[in-house]
Write a protein that holds these residues in place. Structure first.
Motif, mmCIF file in Angstrom:
data_model
loop_
_atom_site.group_PDB
_atom_site.id
_atom_site.type_symbol
_atom_site.label_atom_id
_atom_site.label_comp_id
_atom_site.label_asym_id
_atom_site.label_seq_id
_atom_site.Cartn_x
_atom_site.Cartn_y
_atom_site.Cartn_z
ATOM 1 N N UNK A 6 1.103 -0.241 13.744
ATOM 2 C CA UNK A 6 1.256 1.181 13.424
ATOM 3 C C UNK A 6 2.557 1.760 13.942
ATOM 4 N N UNK A 7 3.083 1.234 15.038
ATOM 5 C CA UNK A 7 4.294 1.801 15.631
ATOM 6 C C UNK A 7 5.549 1.020 15.271
ATOM 7 N N UNK A 8 5.425 -0.025 14.488
ATOM 8 C CA UNK A 8 6.552 -0.908 14.197
ATOM 9 C C UNK A 8 7.685 -0.158 13.511
ATOM 10 N N UNK A 9 8.819 0.003 14.202
ATOM 11 C CA UNK A 9 10.062 0.583 13.684
ATOM 12 C C UNK A 9 9.914 2.027 13.195
ATOM 13 N N UNK A 10 8.746 2.659 13.378
ATOM 14 C CA UNK A 10 8.570 4.062 13.036
ATOM 15 C C UNK A 10 8.680 4.363 11.557
ATOM 16 N N UNK A 11 8.480 3.382 10.672
ATOM 17 C CA UNK A 11 8.634 3.599 9.240
ATOM 18 C C UNK A 11 7.416 4.333 8.678
ATOM 19 N N UNK A 12 7.651 5.205 7.692
ATOM 20 C CA UNK A 12 6.563 5.926 7.044
ATOM 21 C C UNK A 12 6.075 5.209 5.790
ATOM 22 N N UNK A 13 6.931 4.455 5.141
ATOM 23 C CA UNK A 13 6.569 3.689 3.942
ATOM 24 C C UNK A 13 6.569 2.213 4.316
ATOM 25 N N UNK A 14 5.415 1.547 4.145
ATOM 26 C CA UNK A 14 5.255 0.159 4.556
ATOM 27 C C UNK A 14 4.602 -0.624 3.422
ATOM 28 N N UNK A 15 4.645 -1.968 3.468
ATOM 29 C CA UNK A 15 3.942 -2.769 2.462
ATOM 30 C C UNK A 15 2.429 -2.588 2.542
ATOM 31 N N UNK A 16 1.758 -2.738 1.424
ATOM 32 C CA UNK A 16 0.300 -2.610 1.399
ATOM 33 C C UNK A 16 -0.346 -3.653 2.308
ATOM 34 N N UNK A 17 0.239 -4.836 2.371
ATOM 35 C CA UNK A 17 -0.316 -5.885 3.227
ATOM 36 C C UNK A 17 -0.384 -5.424 4.670
ATOM 37 N N UNK A 18 0.671 -4.736 5.133
ATOM 38 C CA UNK A 18 0.676 -4.243 6.514
ATOM 39 C C UNK A 18 -0.352 -3.136 6.708
ATOM 40 N N UNK A 19 -0.522 -2.261 5.717
ATOM 41 C CA UNK A 19 -1.520 -1.194 5.815
ATOM 42 C C UNK A 19 -2.928 -1.784 5.912
ATOM 43 N N UNK A 20 -3.197 -2.845 5.141
ATOM 44 C CA UNK A 20 -4.506 -3.509 5.225
ATOM 45 C C UNK A 20 -4.698 -4.165 6.582
ATOM 46 N N UNK A 62 -6.673 -7.545 -4.323
ATOM 47 C CA UNK A 62 -5.891 -8.293 -5.301
ATOM 48 C C UNK A 62 -4.591 -8.751 -4.622
ATOM 49 N N UNK A 63 -4.348 -10.060 -4.499
ATOM 50 C CA UNK A 63 -3.138 -10.534 -3.804
ATOM 51 C C UNK A 63 -1.848 -10.022 -4.436
ATOM 52 N N UNK A 64 -1.878 -9.665 -5.743
ATOM 53 C CA UNK A 64 -0.658 -9.235 -6.418
ATOM 54 C C UNK A 64 -0.188 -7.850 -5.980
ATOM 55 N N UNK A 65 -1.066 -7.048 -5.380
ATOM 56 C CA UNK A 65 -0.667 -5.690 -4.977
ATOM 57 C C UNK A 65 -0.101 -5.657 -3.567
ATOM 58 N N UNK A 66 -0.160 -6.767 -2.822
ATOM 59 C CA UNK A 66 0.256 -6.754 -1.421
ATOM 60 C C UNK A 66 1.744 -6.508 -1.243
ATOM 61 N N UNK A 67 2.542 -6.780 -2.286
ATOM 62 C CA UNK A 67 3.988 -6.628 -2.155
ATOM 63 C C UNK A 67 4.439 -5.191 -2.402
ATOM 64 N N UNK A 68 3.545 -4.342 -2.911
ATOM 65 C CA UNK A 68 3.931 -2.957 -3.183
ATOM 66 C C UNK A 68 3.896 -2.142 -1.885
ATOM 67 N N UNK A 98 -5.232 7.011 -4.738
ATOM 68 C CA UNK A 98 -4.379 6.611 -5.861
ATOM 69 C C UNK A 98 -2.930 7.008 -5.571
ATOM 70 N N UNK A 99 -2.002 6.078 -5.859
ATOM 71 C CA UNK A 99 -0.575 6.357 -5.727
ATOM 72 C C UNK A 99 0.168 5.376 -6.637
ATOM 73 N N UNK A 100 1.405 5.701 -7.017
ATOM 74 C CA UNK A 100 2.122 4.850 -7.977
ATOM 75 C C UNK A 100 2.506 3.498 -7.386
ATOM 76 N N UNK A 101 2.570 2.489 -8.259
ATOM 77 C CA UNK A 101 2.986 1.145 -7.849
ATOM 78 C C UNK A 101 4.502 1.122 -7.718
#
Length: 581
Positions: free
Chosen positions: A428-442, A467-473, A573-576
């Motif tokens: 959660x604190x890594x580099x203070x970024x607000x936008x992160x990959x979905x994989x990290x959020x999971x 779905x493994x294909x969404x992890x890169x978004x 819901x949010x855009x890909x």
């Protein structure tokens, strides 16, 4: 064209200097005079208010220690079993068993309950009661002591005869050798709950230096006097600072304390004792403070006048030079240099600045650019603020669980919780970024659930359908954990709860789902949770919804589907989109 000035022309610098002097001198002289005279009259009121606050705090601290002793007596006073044992007739082994296995342990527990060292004495009217006491019980030796006596030992003493105890009554009094040893006793009756008659008394003796340790006149000033009097205005305890001159507390012929005429008195009653804290503060000290305030006020006003006068001079010269430069620029504009300001003649600088009003059109585009940039910065700031408000307050509960596991010696579970907690905050604190990959959020949600499953002995069943294909978004950080936490706090009602987390794509939309089999929610609760106004409930859910809308637009966000008794499904819901395009 040459400018022609009339004979009364006054340069702008002089006008600014004169106006600044008037604007500075008049308020400072007025405010300084008011402060000078009002400080003399208000200093005593302010000082008295501060002293009353200090003495009230002393009274609160004394009340806290008195409550500690009273709480100890409550352990014996309210014990009906103890009352029956002390009023009944027992013999032989039964008498010894009751004494050793119940009465003495209860006395010991009561004596050890207060934070201070006390001497507990229990006097029973029953002549069949066996006595228990220390050989040095009458000495002023340290340590906690507890004793059991027959009331016949004290029934002939004057202090006992003067007591007027009844059911529910209590009294603070110096009895026996309390005055010689600097102690005071809390006395209350021992009740026979079968007849509600008095069956003896409870006496807890404590050191007055500990009870009144906060009563120190040094906190109020070297010349102040601080002491304790009873409801008859008799001296009970005096601050150690008064011992150097005990004559200051000499009583009148009636034995009560008499206030000197040169002292101001402040009196604060003590809630749990028929006594009061009394402070005497010399008026001479208040006068010295008044003189100091007056001196400081005068010097402060003089200093401010000098400083502001210098600032006025510098500011007038500064603005005068700036306006001269502006006039030069306006002249250049008149000569055909359209990057400069337009010039119109006038009698002084103010007239020339007013004539440049037609130049405002040339600044419109610059102002539009500035407003556009300002709006972008405002949007970024709002995103940062909303994200900062997502404070994972479960950290405090997790630390509490860690402490409990450490006390119980659950080392393996303790190690797992700490490792999961470290992983959670590393993500959660890594580099203070607000936008992160979905994989990290999971992974953040998974780390949080790992901690909860360890704390709740695996009564949380978690399933992931991603779905493994969404992890890169990419996604806005920290939008899953609040819903998982909400399900555990508000939906869990059975021995176990099942939570399913899904991540999938619908055309150009990424969907997160958090499903539980908990209590469910009513429609009005759902409406209140998603209410964008301040009247809404469910701050964490509304925060996530606002962050998504602010980042991606109002067509995205959170929706809730729930059935009472069956569970709830949260859909986000949010855009890909991804950082790599």
């Amino acid at each position: 064209m040459q400018r022609h000035f009339s004979s009364f022309y006054i340069p702008l610098g002089y006008k600014l200097l004169i106006s600044y002097i008037f604007l500075v001198f008049i308020p400072i002289i007025g405010i300084g005079s008011y402060a000078y005279f009002s400080s003399v009259h208000s200093i005593e009121a302010h000082t008295r208010s501060n002293l009353e606050v200090a003495i009230k705090q002393m009274g609160n601290n004394v009340d806290y220690r008195l409550k500690d002793i009273i709480r100890s007596s409550d352990e014996l006073y309210a014990d009906q079993t103890l009352s029956r044992y002390l009023t009944g007739y027992h013999s032989g082994w039964e008498k010894y068993s009751i004494m050793s296995q119940y009465i003495l342990p209860r006395l010991e527990n009561a004596a050890n309950l207060p934070s201070q060292e006390v001497k507990l004495s229990l006097y029973a009217d029953n002549p069949n009661v066996s006595e228990f006491y220390y050989n040095d019980i009458e000495n002023n030796s340290g340590g906690r002591q507890y004793s059991l006596f027959r009331s016949s030992r004290i029934q002939g003493q004057s202090w006992y005869k003067s007591l007027n105890l009844h059911y529910g009554s209590s009294v603070w009094r110096q009895v026996d050798n309390d005055m010689a040893t600097g102690r005071i006793s809390f006395i209350r009756p021992l009740i026979n709950y079968d007849t509600l008659q008095l069956n003896g008394l409870i006496k807890i003796s404590a050191n007055m230096k500990y009870i009144f340790s906060d009563v120190d006149s040094g906190q109020l000033g070297d010349d102040s006097i601080l002491f304790i009097v009873d409801d008859q205005n008799q001296l009970v305890f005096s601050s150690a600072s008064n011992e150097a001159d005990p004559a200051r507390l000499a009583g009148s012929s009636s034995g009560s304390i008499k206030q000197p005429g040169s002292y101001m008195q402040i009196k604060q009653p003590i809630a749990n004792m028929p006594a009061s804290i009394v402070a005497w503060v010399p008026y001479s000290t208040l006068q010295e403070n008044s003189e100091q305030v007056r001196t400081v006020t005068i010097w402060f006003c003089v200093t401010i006048l000098i400083v502001l006068s210098l600032i006025s001079l510098l500011m007038s010269q500064y603005f005068s030079r700036r306006f001269q430069k502006l006039i030069t620029s306006l002249k250049s504009f008149k000569e055909g240099n359209f990057h400069k300001r337009m010039l119109v003649q006038g009698k002084d600088e103010f007239t020339e600045i007013g004539s440049a009003f037609n130049d405002m059109a040339s600044t419109i585009q610059r102002l539009i650019d500035e407003v556009y940039i300002s709006n972008l910065e405002k949007k970024e700031t709002e995103l940062q603020m909303l994200h900062a408000q997502m404070n994972p307050h479960f950290l405090y509960n997790t630390f509490s669980s860690i402490s409990r596991m450490a006390k119980l010696g659950e080392i393996d579970k303790l190690h797992e919780v700490i490792r999961a907690l470290a992983r959670f905050y590393r993500l959660t604190l890594h580099r203070g970024e607000m936008i992160i990959p979905i994989e990290q959020e999971l992974q953040i949600a998974e780390s949080y659930l790992d901690i909860q499953r360890i704390k709740n002995a695996d009564r949380i069943i978690v399933a992931y359908e991603n779905d493994p294909q969404v992890l890169v978004y990419d996604t806005v950080k920290f939008i899953l954990q609040p819903f998982v936490e909400n399900a555990l706090e508000h939906a869990w009602y059975d021995d176990e709860i099942k939570i399913t987390i899904r991540a999938y794509r619908e055309v150009d939309i990424i969907c997160f789902e958090v499903e539980d089999n908990g209590l469910g929610m009513k429609d009005e609760i759902i409406e209140g949770v998603l209410d964008p106004t301040d009247k809404g409930i469910g701050y964490g859910i509304r925060n996530v919804d606002q962050r998504i809308k602010l980042q991606y637009g109002n067509e995205y966000g959170v929706c809730i589907h729930s059935s009472l008794g069956e569970g709830t499904v949260i859909r986000i819901r949010f855009p890909a989109a991804s950082a790599n395009g």
